[in-house]
Design a protein around this motif. Structure first.
Motif, PDB file in Angstrom:
ATOM      1  N   GLN A  73      42.637  36.321  33.061  1.00  0.00           N
ATOM      2  CA  GLN A  73      42.338  36.531  34.376  1.00  0.00           C
ATOM      3  C   GLN A  73      43.405  37.620  34.835  1.00  0.00           C
ATOM      4  OE1 GLN A  73      42.842  32.504  36.101  1.00  0.00           O
ATOM      5  NE2 GLN A  73      41.111  32.076  35.906  1.00  0.00           N
ATOM      6  N   SER A  76      42.209  40.815  33.498  1.00  0.00           N
ATOM      7  CA  SER A  76      40.984  41.426  33.944  1.00  0.00           C
ATOM      8  C   SER A  76      41.341  41.854  35.608  1.00  0.00           C
ATOM      9  CB  SER A  76      40.014  40.250  34.386  1.00  0.00           C
ATOM     10  OG  SER A  76      39.403  39.761  33.047  1.00  0.00           O
ATOM     11  N   LYS A  77      42.352  41.214  36.352  1.00  0.00           N
ATOM     12  CA  LYS A  77      42.826  41.864  37.379  1.00  0.00           C
ATOM     13  C   LYS A  77      43.348  43.259  37.097  1.00  0.00           C
ATOM     14  CE  LYS A  77      43.777  37.435  39.705  1.00  0.00           C
ATOM     15  NZ  LYS A  77      45.131  36.664  40.318  1.00  0.00           N
ATOM     16  N   ALA A  80      40.594  45.759  36.751  1.00  0.00           N
ATOM     17  CA  ALA A  80      39.749  46.047  37.961  1.00  0.00           C
ATOM     18  C   ALA A  80      40.630  46.994  38.824  1.00  0.00           C
ATOM     19  CB  ALA A  80      39.575  44.501  38.671  1.00  0.00           C
ATOM     20  N   VAL A  81      41.887  46.744  39.063  1.00  0.00           N
ATOM     21  CA  VAL A  81      42.788  47.544  39.755  1.00  0.00           C
ATOM     22  C   VAL A  81      42.820  49.179  39.023  1.00  0.00           C
ATOM     23  CG1 VAL A  81      45.172  48.261  40.602  1.00  0.00           C
ATOM     24  CG2 VAL A  81      43.936  45.714  40.899  1.00  0.00           C
ATOM     25  N   GLN A  83      40.462  50.481  37.528  1.00  0.00           N
ATOM     26  CA  GLN A  83      39.113  51.079  37.757  1.00  0.00           C
ATOM     27  C   GLN A  83      39.070  51.342  39.009  1.00  0.00           C
ATOM     28  OE1 GLN A  83      35.865  48.280  36.789  1.00  0.00           O
ATOM     29  NE2 GLN A  83      34.300  49.939  36.500  1.00  0.00           N
ATOM     30  N   LYS A  84      39.455  50.691  40.110  1.00  0.00           N
ATOM     31  CA  LYS A  84      39.599  51.009  41.140  1.00  0.00           C
ATOM     32  C   LYS A  84      40.198  52.284  41.521  1.00  0.00           C
ATOM     33  CE  LYS A  84      38.456  46.746  43.342  1.00  0.00           C
ATOM     34  NZ  LYS A  84      38.976  45.643  44.303  1.00  0.00           N
TER      35      LYS A  84
END
Length: 174
Positions: A73, A76-77, A80-81, A83-84
């Protein structure tokens, strides 16, 4: 590996044991997926912070599953950060101090839209307004509304649907 020491009863002691037992395995697990050493450390720290928050449930037969699910998890977080941030960089989106005027304009527009919607809701018949407000604004289910108002559920569904259609058509033209 089944991690279930029965001799430890204190949650903090259990956490310390888990930390010393798993810290290298967690680091290596994350290192297999993330390359930057500082990022690996940050993710590891987040994993142990999460485990600390849930230390009361650790120590059972699923402890290792919990630990590595937490790793997944947090990884993944992290991605995600990343990618943003990449999207912001690609499109030149910056957090500028001068965008406060745009934020204020957007807030004023939302407030105007909300006021217009509130005025539109007031145009509904009293019974439709009551059912719509209970369902859409207060979160009461249609079934509960039917019971409270002593009406068939189909009547409540139709009234709310008509109200939604009325509001949609009213705001489609504005």
């Amino acid at each position: 590996m089944n991690f279930s020491p029965k001799h430890i009863t204190d949650a903090e002691d259990m956490y310390k044991l888990i930390y010393h037992t798993y810290r290298e395995r967690i680091f290596d697990y994350i290192k297999g997926r993330v390359k930057n050493r500082n990022d690996i450390r940050d993710i590891s720290q987040n994993v142990f912070f999460h485990l600390w928050e849930y230390k009361e449930v650790l120590g059972g037969p699923n402890t290792e599953n919990i630990i590595f699910k937490t790793c997944k998890q947090e990884i993944s977080k992290f991605f995600a950060v990343q990618q943003k941030q990449a999207l912001r960089d690609d499109y030149g989106i910056l957090d500028k101090p001068d965008d406060s005027l745009d934020q204020l304009d957007a807030k004023l527009l939302r407030e105007e839209q909300l006021k217009a919607m509130q005025e539109s809701i007031e145009m509904l018949s009293p019974s439709s307004k009551r059912m719509f407000t209970m369902n859409k604004l207060e979160g009461v289910t249609q079934g509960k509304i039917a019971v409270q108002l002593n009406l068939p559920k189909k009547t409540v569904q139709k009234q709310i649907s008509k109200a939604m259609l009325f509001l949609k058509n009213l705001h489609k033209n504005s």
